[in-house]
Each structure stands twice: as C-alpha cells, then as structure tokens.
Design a protein around this motif. Structure first.
Motif, PDB file in Angstrom:
ATOM      1  N   LEU A  74       0.899  -1.232   0.033  1.00 53.03           N
ATOM      2  CA  LEU A  74      -0.090  -0.006   0.046  1.00 53.03           C
ATOM      3  C   LEU A  74       0.783   1.214  -0.015  1.00 53.03           C
ATOM      4  CD1 LEU A  74      -2.600  -0.829   2.709  1.00 53.03           C
ATOM      5  CD2 LEU A  74      -3.054  -1.210   0.451  1.00 53.03           C
ATOM      6  N   THR A  75       0.450   2.295  -0.750  1.00 59.77           N
ATOM      7  CA  THR A  75       0.948   3.673  -0.525  1.00 59.77           C
ATOM      8  C   THR A  75       0.684   4.207   0.893  1.00 59.77           C
ATOM      9  OG1 THR A  75      -0.958   4.613  -1.440  1.00 59.77           O
ATOM     10  CG2 THR A  75       0.807   3.858  -3.014  1.00 59.77           C
ATOM     11  N   ASN A  76       1.463   5.414   1.231  1.00 65.47           N
ATOM     12  CA  ASN A  76       1.226   6.114   2.385  1.00 65.47           C
ATOM     13  C   ASN A  76      -0.119   6.753   2.337  1.00 65.47           C
ATOM     14  OD1 ASN A  76       3.708   6.070   4.060  1.00 65.47           O
ATOM     15  ND2 ASN A  76       4.485   6.838   2.123  1.00 65.47           N
ATOM     16  N   ILE A 264       4.495   9.857  10.646  1.00 62.66           N
ATOM     17  CA  ILE A 264       2.874   9.909   9.943  1.00 62.66           C
ATOM     18  C   ILE A 264       2.201   8.829  10.395  1.00 62.66           C
ATOM     19  CG2 ILE A 264       3.731   8.802   7.755  1.00 62.66           C
ATOM     20  CD1 ILE A 264       1.711  10.652   6.249  1.00 62.66           C
ATOM     21  N   HIS A 265       2.783   7.616  10.697  1.00 63.88           N
ATOM     22  CA  HIS A 265       1.886   6.661  11.336  1.00 63.88           C
ATOM     23  C   HIS A 265       1.275   6.657  12.593  1.00 63.88           C
ATOM     24  CE1 HIS A 265       4.479   3.295   8.932  1.00 63.88           C
ATOM     25  NE2 HIS A 265       3.710   4.386   8.022  1.00 63.88           N
ATOM     26  N   HIS A 266       2.053   7.619  13.413  1.00 66.39           N
ATOM     27  CA  HIS A 266       1.683   7.854  14.740  1.00 66.39           C
ATOM     28  C   HIS A 266       0.522   8.996  14.458  1.00 66.39           C
ATOM     29  CE1 HIS A 266       3.991   6.093  17.434  1.00 66.39           C
ATOM     30  NE2 HIS A 266       5.204   6.669  17.050  1.00 66.39           N
ATOM     31  N   CYS A 267       0.521  10.048  13.714  1.00 69.15           N
ATOM     32  CA  CYS A 267      -0.572  10.992  13.277  1.00 69.15           C
ATOM     33  C   CYS A 267      -1.751  10.414  12.900  1.00 69.15           C
ATOM     34  CB  CYS A 267       0.178  11.998  12.487  1.00 69.15           C
ATOM     35  SG  CYS A 267       1.324  12.993  13.116  1.00 69.15           S
ATOM     36  N   MET A 268      -1.555   9.601  11.793  1.00 70.02           N
ATOM     37  CA  MET A 268      -2.774   8.476  11.253  1.00 70.02           C
ATOM     38  C   MET A 268      -3.596   7.916  12.723  1.00 70.02           C
ATOM     39  SD  MET A 268      -0.766   6.742   8.302  1.00 70.02           S
ATOM     40  CE  MET A 268      -0.229   7.598   6.966  1.00 70.02           C
ATOM     41  N   TRP A 324       0.309  11.982   0.516  1.00 67.96           N
ATOM     42  CA  TRP A 324       0.245  11.924  -0.732  1.00 67.96           C
ATOM     43  C   TRP A 324       1.747  12.487  -1.390  1.00 67.96           C
ATOM     44  CZ3 TRP A 324       0.614  16.849  -3.651  1.00 67.96           C
ATOM     45  CH2 TRP A 324       0.257  16.752  -5.091  1.00 67.96           C
ATOM     46  N   LEU A 325       2.349  13.635  -0.654  1.00 71.52           N
ATOM     47  CA  LEU A 325       3.578  14.153  -0.793  1.00 71.52           C
ATOM     48  C   LEU A 325       4.664  12.892  -0.464  1.00 71.52           C
ATOM     49  CD1 LEU A 325       3.348  17.388   0.512  1.00 71.52           C
ATOM     50  CD2 LEU A 325       3.528  16.924  -1.819  1.00 71.52           C
ATOM     51  N   MET A 326       4.642  12.182   0.450  1.00 68.83           N
ATOM     52  CA  MET A 326       5.643  11.179   0.675  1.00 68.83           C
ATOM     53  C   MET A 326       5.613  10.220  -0.569  1.00 68.83           C
ATOM     54  SD  MET A 326       5.195  10.821   4.640  1.00 68.83           S
ATOM     55  CE  MET A 326       6.294   9.388   4.905  1.00 68.83           C
ATOM     56  N   ASP A 327       4.541  10.022  -1.109  1.00 71.91           N
ATOM     57  CA  ASP A 327       4.418   8.824  -2.250  1.00 71.91           C
ATOM     58  C   ASP A 327       5.026   9.558  -3.585  1.00 71.91           C
ATOM     59  OD1 ASP A 327       3.239   6.888  -0.586  1.00 71.91           O
ATOM     60  OD2 ASP A 327       1.252   7.755  -1.144  1.00 71.91           O
ATOM     61  N   THR A 328       4.694  11.028  -3.879  1.00 74.16           N
ATOM     62  CA  THR A 328       4.843  11.485  -4.784  1.00 74.16           C
ATOM     63  C   THR A 328       6.190  12.299  -5.044  1.00 74.16           C
ATOM     64  OG1 THR A 328       3.691  13.496  -4.435  1.00 74.16           O
ATOM     65  CG2 THR A 328       2.493  11.943  -5.568  1.00 74.16           C
ATOM     66  N   HIS A 335       9.230  17.174   3.896  1.00 73.93           N
ATOM     67  CA  HIS A 335       9.640  17.242   5.175  1.00 73.93           C
ATOM     68  C   HIS A 335       9.034  18.262   5.862  1.00 73.93           C
ATOM     69  CE1 HIS A 335      12.953  19.042   7.857  1.00 73.93           C
ATOM     70  NE2 HIS A 335      13.076  17.662   8.061  1.00 73.93           N
ATOM     71  N   THR A 336       8.476  19.398   5.318  1.00 75.25           N
ATOM     72  CA  THR A 336       7.716  20.518   5.957  1.00 75.25           C
ATOM     73  C   THR A 336       6.550  19.870   6.513  1.00 75.25           C
ATOM     74  OG1 THR A 336       8.761  22.322   4.856  1.00 75.25           O
ATOM     75  CG2 THR A 336       6.666  22.750   5.883  1.00 75.25           C
ATOM     76  N   GLU A 337       5.725  18.992   5.841  1.00 79.33           N
ATOM     77  CA  GLU A 337       4.688  18.701   5.987  1.00 79.33           C
ATOM     78  C   GLU A 337       4.545  17.685   7.258  1.00 79.33           C
ATOM     79  OE1 GLU A 337       4.022  21.051   2.416  1.00 79.33           O
ATOM     80  OE2 GLU A 337       5.380  19.379   3.080  1.00 79.33           O
TER      81      GLU A 337
END
Length: 404
Positions: A74-76, A264-268, A324-328, A335-337
């Motif tokens: 799976l993508t992020n 990002i996993h923690h935030c999800m 989406w940015l991590m995937d693309t 980094h900023t996001e």
C-alpha cells in the motif's frame, strides 16, 4: 483535487472496519481480564494471538510496508485511513495487524538497509509476527532530542563491536518476545562531522552484558501495547561486525529515514483516537442529564463536540496531503508537512481527549473508559520521535530561509 479513496483503499477499509467491530472491540475487555491473570504483566494475553491469527487470515497484515515483497504494497495515502481505523483501539489493533511500533520502524530499517543475512534472521520472523523488537536510541544522561548527543560507544575490536552505554524508554524491551535490539551509538565519537559519528548495530537480547534493568512508566501506566518501555544497560556487549546495519557512520541518516514514516503513522493513529473520543463524547452527552436537561443540550458541550469535529477534519486533510507528498516527491520533499503534522496532531488530539475526559467526569479518569490511557499515549507523542519544539525550530528555519 480528488479526495476520494481508491478502490483498493475502500476494500481494505471495509474489511478492517468489519474486523474491528467483530473482533477487536469485543476483545478489549477480554484482554484486560486475561492480563490481570498472567504471571507477568508483560506476557501477551491469549486473545491478542487470536486476533493476530484472524487478521493474518483476512489479509489485514503488515499493512504499513509499501514493498510488496514484505508488506501489503500500500502507498502512504492508501495506508493512512487504515492506520486511522486501528488508532481507535491503539492498544490492540496495531498489534493485531502487525503494524505496531517499534516493530514497524525496525522492519522498515531492515527492509531498506539490512543485508540478506540480517533480513533472513530478523526481518522474516518480525514480518511473521513471531518475535518482537526494540529500538535503542534515547539516553537518560543527555538531551536525546538532539541525536548527536548520544554517548553509547560502539568500538571495533577485531571482528567484533563492543557496545557500552545506558538507554531508557526503549519501547518493546519488556516484552518477553523481544528478541532483537537495534542500537544506535557512536563508532567515531571524535569525527569532524557530528552526523557521521553514529552507527546502528543489531544486538540480540540474550547477548551477555545486555541488562533490561527496569520498566519505565508513562503517566503511571505500563504501556503493554508496545511491549513496555525499559531502561537497558549495555555493559561491554560484544557482537560480530556483521551485525552493523548499513555502513559505519550511517546511523544518523538511518534514524532519519526510520522516523519519517513513524511520525506520519503516529499521526494517522492519533486521528483514530480522536474519532473514538468524539464518539464517546456524543454517547455520553445524549445519555446523561445535568441541571434539568441532557448534557447534549448544554452549550459548552456542543461547542466541545463541534470544535473537535472541525479539528479532526483539518488534521485528516493535512495528514492525507503529507501521505500523498511522501508517495509522490519522497520523504525529503514532504519534510515540512511531516513536521507540521507532528506538531499539530498530538497537540490537538490531546485537547480533544481532555474535553472527552471532562465530559465523562470521574469516569473519564477511571479504568472503565479508555480515555485516560489513550490520553497518556497521545500526550507522550508530543515527545516521541522528537519533541514538538525541535520540529518547530526546524520548520521555522526552513520558512525563514525564504526571506534571508
């Protein structure tokens, strides 16, 4: 911009939601009862193994790994709504689906940087859920928010490394199924480049000189879902040089690669925690009466619920954009996001949980509701994977750089 989930995400969401309703939520009180009867508080309740077997049977397994060789592929962006769902039961669902920290980050490190022998010996049993692991970086004697401060030494002696140091809040170390540590220390403490002084090595838990000294509590709780947090001493621990992950001096870069997806996993999952808190708030509000009318008709309660809904919708969009940015464009491009969600999400979810606790009165701080324990977990995430202030400092510098 298309905000709809793709077909595979919708399919996986439906399966996971059904799994949560049918298996996970009913297992929450069972796990507590079984844990109370265990010889050690760190042993795994039988119902957890039953959940793992069912999740694996349904294909709800290793969802976090984008590499199809090891994970679900799976993508992020596809994984984000699934991680949110597991966050609704943070002490059971991530473990049940083999998506629990610190194993997730350790598996990512081994998949990305480990050699074939390391993958065979450690990654494969982790992917199968047969063992657990720990990541040993934080130290009590230094400000570990700056990873260049760590003092643990990894000294070369012929065909072996000798490791000496003291770590604490090492997640997973109390679990009896923890078989392997990834240890970060300095192989070149006097090197000119402070970000090339560190390396990572694999240290089996049963290696002579490794002592798990004590469990570290979090707001008075034992964090069973992560296998506890421990103080660990490495007293001239010897491992073969083949246990080095990647190259000497590559430890800092590996740590950064590991922590990006972890954040990002923690935030999800935090968004899932917030959603469950809103659900509990609403159920409480419509079932209790105070001063002549239901809590749901009290203006302040309505404000809490409205504000919580607005906040969650904002956070979800920011997390999905980051995924989406991590995937693309990759982790560097996002980094900023990544820093933005790491700052915003724990802070906002802690506030939502605080309101939910307030609405539940004495019940909110009791063991009869999950709110107090989830609050402790969420508040800890303002420290884990780098304190908020470190991310604020970095993000501000990046923003100011445009004007300098």
């Amino acid at each position: 911009m298309d905000f709809a989930f793709d077909a595979r995400t919708e399919e996986m969401r439906a399966k996971l939601l059904a799994f949560m309703d049918e298996y996970v939520y009913p297992a929450e009180p069972v796990a507590e009862e079984q844990r109370a009867a265990l010889a050690s508080p760190w042993d795994t309740p039988a119902v957890v193994e039953e959940l793992k077997a069912e999740a694996r049977r349904q294909g709800l397994w290793n969802l976090f790994l984008p590499d199809t060789e090891y994970g679900a592929g799976l993508t992020n962006l596809q994984y984000a709504p699934l991680a949110e769902i597991t966050g609704r039961s943070p002490h059971l669902a991530p473990t049940a689906t083999n998506c629990a920290a610190p194993d997730t980050g350790n598996m990512e490190v081994l998949a990305q940087f480990g050699d074939e022998a390391q993958k065979k010996q450690w990654l494969e049993p982790l992917l199968a859920g047969e063992i657990r692991s720990a990541f040993a970086m934080t130290e009590p004697e230094v400000a570990s928010s700056d990873a260049t401060n760590i003092t643990t030494l990894i000294e070369r002696d012929g065909d072996e490394y000798v490791i000496t140091g003291r770590k604490w809040y090492i997640s997973g170390a109390m679990n009896p199924d923890c078989r392997i540590f990834i240890v970060m220390g300095k192989t070149d403490p006097d090197g000119a480049d402070i970000r090339r002084q560190q390396s990572m090595v694999l240290v089996p838990r049963d290696t002579p000189g490794v002592t798990v000294r004590r469990a570290m509590r979090v707001f008075g709780y034992e964090d069973h879902s992560h296998g506890g947090h421990a103080e660990v001493v490495f007293d001239r621990v010897r491992v073969p040089v083949t246990n080095l992950i990647g190259e000497e001096g590559g430890g800092f870069a590996i740590a950064q690669a590991r922590l990006g997806p972890g954040r990002i996993h923690h935030c999800m999952r935090l968004i899932g925690m917030a959603e469950r808190a809103i659900e509990l708030m609403c159920r409480r509000a419509v079932s209790r009466t105070a001063f002549g009318k239901p809590l749901a008709q009290q203006g302040v309660v309505q404000n809490w619920i409205a504000d919580a809904r607005v906040t969650v919708e904002q956070l979800r969009l920011l997390v999905l954009k980051t995924a989406w940015l991590m995937d693309t464009v990759g982790n560097r491009g996002a980094h900023t996001e990544i820093q933005a969600i790491k700052i915003a999400t724990p802070r906002a979810v802690v506030d939502i949980l605080d309101r939910a606790i307030q609405l539940h009165g004495a019940g909110g701080v009791s063991q009869d509701f999950p709110l107090a324990e989830v609050y402790a977990a969420a508040r800890t995430l303002m420290l884990a994977d780098g304190p908020d202030e470190v991310h604020q400092r970095s993000l501000a510098r990046r923003e100011l750089k445009k004007y300098l």
